[in-house]
Design an enzyme around this catalytic site. Structure first.
Site, mmCIF file in Angstrom:
data_model
loop_
_atom_site.group_PDB
_atom_site.id
_atom_site.type_symbol
_atom_site.label_atom_id
_atom_site.label_comp_id
_atom_site.label_asym_id
_atom_site.label_seq_id
_atom_site.Cartn_x
_atom_site.Cartn_y
_atom_site.Cartn_z
ATOM 1 N N GLU A 114 1.078 -1.138 0.047
ATOM 2 C CA GLU A 114 -0.127 -0.126 0.145
ATOM 3 C C GLU A 114 0.874 1.289 -0.194
ATOM 4 O OE1 GLU A 114 -2.106 -0.277 3.559
ATOM 5 O OE2 GLU A 114 -2.814 -2.433 3.112
ATOM 6 N N LYS A 116 2.109 4.908 1.589
ATOM 7 C CA LYS A 116 2.296 5.241 2.876
ATOM 8 C C LYS A 116 1.962 6.782 2.929
ATOM 9 C CE LYS A 116 5.392 5.529 6.686
ATOM 10 N NZ LYS A 116 4.837 6.709 7.420
ATOM 11 N N ASP A 118 0.879 10.396 3.860
ATOM 12 C CA ASP A 118 1.764 11.052 4.799
ATOM 13 C C ASP A 118 0.769 12.311 5.495
ATOM 14 O OD1 ASP A 118 3.731 12.390 6.248
ATOM 15 O OD2 ASP A 118 4.683 13.322 4.197
ATOM 16 N N TYR A 225 -6.713 1.550 6.531
ATOM 17 C CA TYR A 225 -5.671 0.707 6.123
ATOM 18 C C TYR A 225 -5.481 -0.407 7.245
ATOM 19 C CZ TYR A 225 -2.875 3.944 8.558
ATOM 20 O OH TYR A 225 -2.427 5.149 9.463
ATOM 21 N N LYS A 312 10.656 3.712 3.025
ATOM 22 C CA LYS A 312 10.569 5.184 2.758
ATOM 23 C C LYS A 312 11.378 5.601 1.543
ATOM 24 C CE LYS A 312 9.363 7.298 6.498
ATOM 25 N NZ LYS A 312 9.793 7.608 7.500
ATOM 26 N N CYS A 406 15.390 46.410 10.921
ATOM 27 C CA CYS A 406 14.511 46.071 9.607
ATOM 28 C C CYS A 406 15.399 46.483 8.546
ATOM 29 C CB CYS A 406 13.273 46.952 9.718
ATOM 30 S SG CYS A 406 12.272 46.791 8.085
ATOM 31 N N CYS A 409 13.519 49.449 6.808
ATOM 32 C CA CYS A 409 13.372 50.960 7.086
ATOM 33 C C CYS A 409 14.285 51.190 8.288
ATOM 34 C CB CYS A 409 12.151 51.402 7.649
ATOM 35 S SG CYS A 409 11.506 50.349 9.205
ATOM 36 N N CYS A 424 8.931 43.824 12.084
ATOM 37 C CA CYS A 424 9.091 45.237 12.051
ATOM 38 C C CYS A 424 8.198 45.921 12.561
ATOM 39 C CB CYS A 424 9.556 45.626 10.743
ATOM 40 S SG CYS A 424 9.733 47.411 10.625
ATOM 41 N N CYS A 430 7.245 52.007 7.175
ATOM 42 C CA CYS A 430 8.038 50.974 6.577
ATOM 43 C C CYS A 430 7.446 50.626 5.170
ATOM 44 C CB CYS A 430 7.889 49.551 7.422
ATOM 45 S SG CYS A 430 9.265 48.352 6.639
HETATM 46 S S1 IVH Z 1 -0.365 0.170 9.027
HETATM 47 C C1 IVH Z 1 0.511 -1.645 12.940
HETATM 48 N N1 IVH Z 1 -0.667 1.484 6.547
HETATM 49 O O1 IVH Z 1 2.549 5.223 8.957
HETATM 50 C C2 IVH Z 1 0.551 -1.153 11.659
HETATM 51 N N2 IVH Z 1 0.304 2.795 8.121
HETATM 52 O O2 IVH Z 1 5.335 5.198 10.166
HETATM 53 C C3 IVH Z 1 -0.430 0.149 11.257
HETATM 54 N N3 IVH Z 1 0.736 4.926 7.613
HETATM 55 O O3 IVH Z 1 1.589 4.908 12.244
HETATM 56 C C4 IVH Z 1 -0.114 1.063 10.175
HETATM 57 N N4 IVH Z 1 0.190 4.980 5.665
HETATM 58 O O4 IVH Z 1 0.088 6.516 10.722
HETATM 59 C C5 IVH Z 1 -0.093 1.419 7.754
HETATM 60 N N5 IVH Z 1 -0.901 2.036 4.182
HETATM 61 C C6 IVH Z 1 -0.576 2.328 5.313
HETATM 62 C C7 IVH Z 1 -0.226 3.524 5.977
HETATM 63 C C8 IVH Z 1 0.450 3.755 7.248
HETATM 64 C C9 IVH Z 1 0.675 5.665 6.262
HETATM 65 C C10 IVH Z 1 1.362 5.827 8.676
HETATM 66 C C11 IVH Z 1 0.582 5.255 9.974
HETATM 67 C C12 IVH Z 1 1.819 4.837 10.974
HETATM 68 C C13 IVH Z 1 2.948 5.571 10.489
HETATM 69 C C14 IVH Z 1 4.192 4.419 10.667
#
Ligand code: IVH
Length: 676
Positions: A114, A116, A118, A225, A312, A406, A409, A424, A430
């Site tokens: 999946e 990740k 942010d 998720y 990452k 500043c 001015c 400032c 200014c």
């Molecule tokens: S699974 C026990 N799936 O990343 C595992 N986390 O760095 C539960 N996050 O705490 C998390 N996308 O806030 C999972 N597809 C995804 C995610 C995800 C973002 C975040 C989540 C987690 C953090 C860990």
């Protein structure tokens, strides 16, 4: 490294990490990237493993950073909310696979990949198909109860459909789409507030707001998720997610089963570039073992599950020399340091300038002119400096000194308490502040005067034709036509546009005069509440805080604005020029019915069908008046979810009619004229 050196380094790392944890989770304003943070954390974890005698149960390696604040009720998580172990290279990922196979005694298990997201992690609890509770991660054990705010997120179902379990928890990530982030930051800058550094911070800041109507306006989104617990018949993560989709959840969009590590790496490869096209930020891929029995037998460490890993992506970054730093003065007097860089290509564009945020960040990163700096482009539009390359530093470099005067001015700068920025204080004398105020005044959402760009405003100032916004109304075609590069036609257009701005409604004029912290929404509420500028100018802090969305800080700023002779003179001159300084009949909300004619209505608690602001608007549109406190003269109380018992009791004692959210809607719907 001997033990003494290790002791010093460990102490240093713990202090730095604690500081960054606080900036990230509590202030929602980090000054280093996730990658730097993880590198520091790794260094600390390695040293702690090497020198177990220096262990400390309070080390940042032992906890998941905390976002707990004191404003929300604390809820204990039924299952601890863990973090994920990180991998930064395919090799580290292969190690994860090897460990898992060894522990399970099997071939490569089926993985689910999946993206990740942010954003901000959230745990949702549903009972009998209804959303009961939404809790942030907090310290992993206890989190903040942010249910009222989460209810406003459209993609989170309040009521489920299909064959859902009677009670269960589901977890996911709340995110802010790029478009919403850009709009929000533009509004914040216009209101003189510090913009958010990136969508994640904006999400964290939003979810912790005490005003859920404002949360609703920010249009957050949420991907789910993970379903912890044992109550579901499905024995794989994937099946559970697909089942949850049937109940109405927005499941991780790119979820993909992979049978081999090659497939996993292919997924990672594909999304490294493809994720740039998504309308929200992602910073990696989460790889999970699909089979729940496998998950169970692998178990958890104190911080992370052993059945999942986060790959990452390295943020796109480049290293280039820092040539100089400009200290820009904004319309509110805020000083923003901007780095001038040796031009370099980054994520498809050439970068020449980068944001340095504020003096604290310059100090913390110890940035010096001539340093090779790392520049990164995340979700944000402006690239930022995230670190320096120490090995390339010149022996003779000197620390960058933040100016005390500043740059425009020469007035001594101030740093108000609780503000990260320097200001400032010479608002009247200014030049960039004066010009910035006029630029804001003429902007599209304020007085919408076109034909005068930033350069023209500067020209009008330098030629002495204007000193403030009111002077615009003294401009004539012959005066403008005398200016260099100003053709007769453009002069005509500009004067016509200035003339037309006299019809712009009061609320936008109020926004345009640029009272600090008075954004568009606040200006609208103030115009509605006070009706005209004289009443607003006379209002006390107490009276001002009665207005929806106006807190102590905004109220103070308004009172202060009207104590200054120059501001009073500006408002008078604008009134003289014929601008709208009062709310007219046409500006008032349209009438939908007279169901609430003459009634004063108090609303309290949280509402699921509508934001508080829209509810207030509806009350006005049906002839009622929204008032804030319950008194003998209150006619009706609309009681939302979680209304305080004291309020209910007071209303009952005073014999005030109490209606639920649904009853309120039936009341106005039955009275409203059927629409064509
Ligand atoms: S699974 C026990 N799936 O990343 C595992 N986390 O760095 C539960 N996050 O705490 C998390 N996308 O806030 C999972 N597809 C995804 C995610 C995800 C973002 C975040 C989540 C987690 C953090 C860990």
């Amino acid at each position: 490294m001997d033990i003494n050196q290790a002791k010093t380094r460990i102490a240093e790392l713990r202090k730095t990490l604690n500081h960054h944890n606080h900036l990230y989770y509590v202030e929602a304003a980090p000054i280093i990237g996730d990658y730097e943070f993880d590198q520091l954390m790794r260094e600390l974890a390695t040293l702690e493993a090497q020198f177990p005698e220096l262990d400390d149960p309070n080390s940042p390696t032992r906890r998941v950073g905390s976002d707990r604040t004191s404003s929300f009720a604390q809820i204990r998580h039924q299952h601890p909310m863990l973090s994920l172990a990180n991998a930064y290279s395919p090799e580290e990922l292969m190690e994860f696979d090897t460990r898992a196979r060894r522990a399970l005694g099997t071939e490569t298990p089926r993985y689910i990949c999946e993206l990740k997201y942010d954003g901000v992690a959230i745990a949702l609890t549903y009972r009998h198909g209804q959303l009961m509770q939404a809790v942030t991660r907090g310290d992993g054990i206890n989190g903040d109860d942010v249910t009222a705010n989460v209810r406003t997120i459209r993609t989170i179902p309040l009521t489920l459909h299909g064959n859902y379990p009677d009670e269960f928890e589901i977890r996911g990530e709340i995110i802010m789409p790029h478009s919403v982030f850009a709009e929000l930051n533009a509004q914040r800058e216009e209101a003189g507030e510090t913009p958010f550094a990136n969508p994640r911070n904006a999400t964290a800041g939003t979810i912790k707001l005490l005003n859920s109507a404002e949360v609703a306006r920010r249009r957050l989104d949420c991907f789910l998720y993970y379903l912890p617990g044992d109550y579901l018949p499905q024995r794989t993560h994937y099946e559970r997610c697909m089942e949850a989709k049937n109940w109405g959840f927005k499941i991780s969009e790119q979820i993909t089963p992979c049978n081999t590590m090659a497939e996993v790496l292919q997924f990672i490869d594909h999304w490294e570039a493809a994720r740039r096209e998504l309308p929200y930020d992602t910073d990696g891929v989460v790889i999970k073992i699909d089979n729940l029995d496998h998950q169970q037998s692998l178990g958890l460490t104190a911080k992370t599950p052993r059945w999942a890993v986060a790959y990452k992506y390295k943020p796109e970054r480049v290293c280039t020399p820092l040539l100089s730093v400009d200290f820009q003065v904004g319309r509110t007097g805020a000083i923003t340091p901007v780095a001038n860089l040796q031009p370099i290509k980054l994520a498809g564009t050439t970068v020449k300038r980068a944001s340095l945020h504020n003096a604290d960040q310059i100090d913390l990163l110890d940035i010096r002119i001539g340093d090779w700096v790392y520049v990164e482009k995340g979700g944000e539009i402006i690239p930022k400096i995230v670190g320096i390359e120490q090995s390339k530093r010149s022996l003779f470099s000197e620390p960058l000194i933040f100016p005390t005067l500043c740059p425009s001015c020469g007035t001594p700068l101030i740093k108000p308490e609780g503000e990260a920025r320097h200001f400032c204080p010479n608002a009247e004398g200014c030049p960039p502040q004066q010009m910035g105020k006029v630029e804001h005044f003429i902007s599209r959402r304020a007085l919408n005067i076109d034909g005068l760009g930033q350069e023209t405003v500067a020209l009008l100032f330098s030629s002495g034709l204007i000193t403030n916004a009111a002077d615009l109304y003294k401009l004539t075609v012959p005066k403008l036509a005398k200016l260099e590069r100003f053709a007769a036609k453009s002069a005509h257009n500009a004067v016509a546009s200035i003339e037309a701005s006299k019809q712009i409604p009061f609320a936008r004029v109020l926004y345009g005069i640029g009272i600090r912290y008075v954004g568009e929404t606040t200006a609208r509420s103030l115009a509605e509440h006070f009706g005209c500028i004289e009443a607003l100018a006379k209002a006390s802090v107490e009276e001002l805080t009665q207005v929806p969305d106006v807190g102590e800080r905004i109220a103070q700023s308004i009172v202060q604005y009207f104590t200054h002779p120059n501001n009073i003179a500006l408002v008078e001159a604008l009134t003289q020029a014929g601008l709208q300084m009062a709310q007219t009949e046409a500006d008032k909300p349209t009438t939908l019915s007279n169901a609430l004619d003459g009634l004063s209505v108090v609303i309290s608690g949280s509402f699921s069908r509508i934001s508080r602001d829209d509810l207030k608007k509806l009350i006005a549109q049906h002839g009622g008046r929204n008032v804030s406190g319950i008194s003998a003269s209150t006619s009706m109380l609309v009681a939302g979810d979680k209304i305080g018992p004291a309020k209910l009791q007071k209303a009952t004692q005073l014999g005030i009619k109490i209606v639920s959210e649904d009853e309120f809607f039936s009341l106005i719907e039955s009275a409203a004229q059927p629409q064509e």
